[in-house]
Structures are given as structure tokens and as C-alpha cells.
Scaffold this active site. Sequence first.
Site, PDB file in Angstrom:
ATOM      1  N   LEU A 128       0.825  -1.069  -0.057  1.00  0.00           N
ATOM      2  CA  LEU A 128       0.099  -0.052  -0.013  1.00  0.00           C
ATOM      3  C   LEU A 128       0.958   1.245   0.081  1.00  0.00           C
ATOM      4  CD1 LEU A 128      -2.609   1.625   0.248  1.00  0.00           C
ATOM      5  CD2 LEU A 128      -2.598   1.155   2.678  1.00  0.00           C
ATOM      6  N   TYR A 154      -3.308  -7.309  17.775  1.00  0.00           N
ATOM      7  CA  TYR A 154      -3.608  -6.471  16.657  1.00  0.00           C
ATOM      8  C   TYR A 154      -4.895  -5.662  16.887  1.00  0.00           C
ATOM      9  CZ  TYR A 154      -3.992  -5.359  11.479  1.00  0.00           C
ATOM     10  OH  TYR A 154      -4.393  -4.845  10.508  1.00  0.00           O
ATOM     11  N   LYS A 169      -5.678  -1.856  16.986  1.00  0.00           N
ATOM     12  CA  LYS A 169      -6.505  -0.958  15.957  1.00  0.00           C
ATOM     13  C   LYS A 169      -7.706  -0.449  16.606  1.00  0.00           C
ATOM     14  CE  LYS A 169      -4.077  -1.892  12.298  1.00  0.00           C
ATOM     15  NZ  LYS A 169      -3.164  -0.748  11.858  1.00  0.00           N
TER      16      LYS A 169
END
Length: 312
Positions: A49, A192, A196
Site C-alpha cells: 500500500l 492486533y 487497531k
Amino acid sequence: MGIMAVLMLPLLLLGISGLLFIYQEVSRLWSKSAVQNKVVVITDAISGLGKECARVFHTGGARLVLCGKNWERLESLYDALISVADPSKQTFTPKLVLLDLSDISCVQDVAKEVLDCYGCVDILINNASVKMKGPAHKISLELDKKIMDANYFGPITLTKVLLPNMISRRTGQIVLVNNIQGKFGVPFRTAYAASKHAALGFFDCLRAEVEEYDVVVSTVSPTFIRSYHVYPEQGHWEPSIWKFFSRKLGYGVHPVEVAEEVMRTVRRKKQEVFMANPVPKVAVYIRTFFPEFFFAVVACGVKEKLNVPEEG
């Protein structure tokens, strides 16, 4: 009357096609003018990305600051951008910065280096992320902390150092590339998902705090960002709701699509973007309004995974 309608139909279709073409061209030019001469910092620019964001913003005429953990890969990205640059259009030579967001001690120094070089940062794209999959009780606390450093403390540290400059200038945009797991957790990704959730909460709060200074805070949350050469198979219903959901969630979004969406988000100053097919979007609403049902489905999925017999 019928003959006239038949004759008018091709003209109508031609007119609609022309309007769509004009809209696309105006949008393309608008995208480029929105970042022309702007100082744009991209973290983890050497990821899939990150490379696509670098390509899109470099083409748009931005003054890029590309951050990454590997100098050789940064140089390869630099060479790739320079080699495809159009001589007839104004582009700027990217600045390369060695940065590991999980090493909090060096983040402030890097931010000051960028400010000393350009005097300001117009757009910050927080893209860096570390993933880990496994049962919570088997992942060490040290690894949990490393994930939190890379996915939460690193981005907010960089943001906090650059933010006063944006506030004093009363302009700027901060983009967080997050994940669907900032909305709800998926089993075996505890650290994770926690990182987030934390990042999304921080930037949601920050958005309201800096609005009066005309600083825009945007979040772009895809499901997963898949590799360049992986494409989803045709979906079909499976006996298990969890299996069906997992397949849809696991397809993810191509890096090119996410990079283009990041550019649109910057251009239109969107506050929140959720990139997913209908199944994950429905899951977010189910998690919000029918949490017990959502938890039951997720728990069934875990049981199925744990009860799969081993071969032999």
C-alpha cells in the site's frame, strides 16, 4: 413518437458517456491539484500500500517524504518513482527517511528532521502496521507491546510531534489507514485488534479536538489489504455462517484500490471511509445492534477451528 425515441436513445447514451468522461477528467485533475506542492509524509512506504500511495501522490505533484525500515527497499522505491515520472509534468524528488515506528525513541527525531527540511507537513499518512496471529495465551506480553508500539504508540507519537505545526498554520490533514478490526475483533488476533481499536479511538477523539483549527483527521478502514497477485474466488454460501463470513472478510482489498481511496479521502477531506464488501459491513451493524448473536457466531467459528481433526 416511437421512432423519435429510438433515434434519441443513442444520443442520450452518448451524452451520458460524455458527462461521465468529463467528470472523471475533472476528478483526476482535482486530485492532482489537491496535493500539488504539498508535503506528504507516508509511513511504511515500502509496503504494498505504501508503494501505491507513493505512486499516486508523486504523480499528483506532492513533495514526498517516504519512511521505511529498510534503506535498500526505500532506494528501490525511489528509483521506481523517478523512472516513471513524466518529464512534461512537475514532480519532486522524494526524500527518504529510515524509520521504524516500533522504536518510539527515534520517532520524534525523524519528525523534527522532516520539519527542519521542509518547514511544515501538509498531509500525514499513517500506514505502518504489524500483524500477528495466534491464541492470546501463546503470544508473549513482549510481542503484545511491540504490536502496540508499531500500530498505536508509533503513529500517535509521530502525529503529536507534527500536529502543533499544523495547528499553528491552521491547515493540514492526518490520514490513518486502519483496519476493520478497529470496528470489531476477530479471534486469534487479540493484540492486533486491540491496537487497531486504540488507534481508531485516538484519531476519532483527535478529529473533534482539531476541527476548530481546520485540521482534518481521516480514517480509511479496509478489511484486509491483499497482495498484488491474489484475487478473490467467486463467493458462494457455505454450511457454516462463520466460514462464509471468514471467506468474505479474508478477500481484502487490492493496494491500488486503497491508495486511490486515500487520494479521494485527501481530496474530499472525508472523515471516515470503510472499504469492504457487504458481508463485513453487515457484520459491523450486527456487532452494534445484536452483539449476543455476533458473539455466538464468532464463538462457533472458534469451536469449529479447534475441533478440526488432524490428519493421520
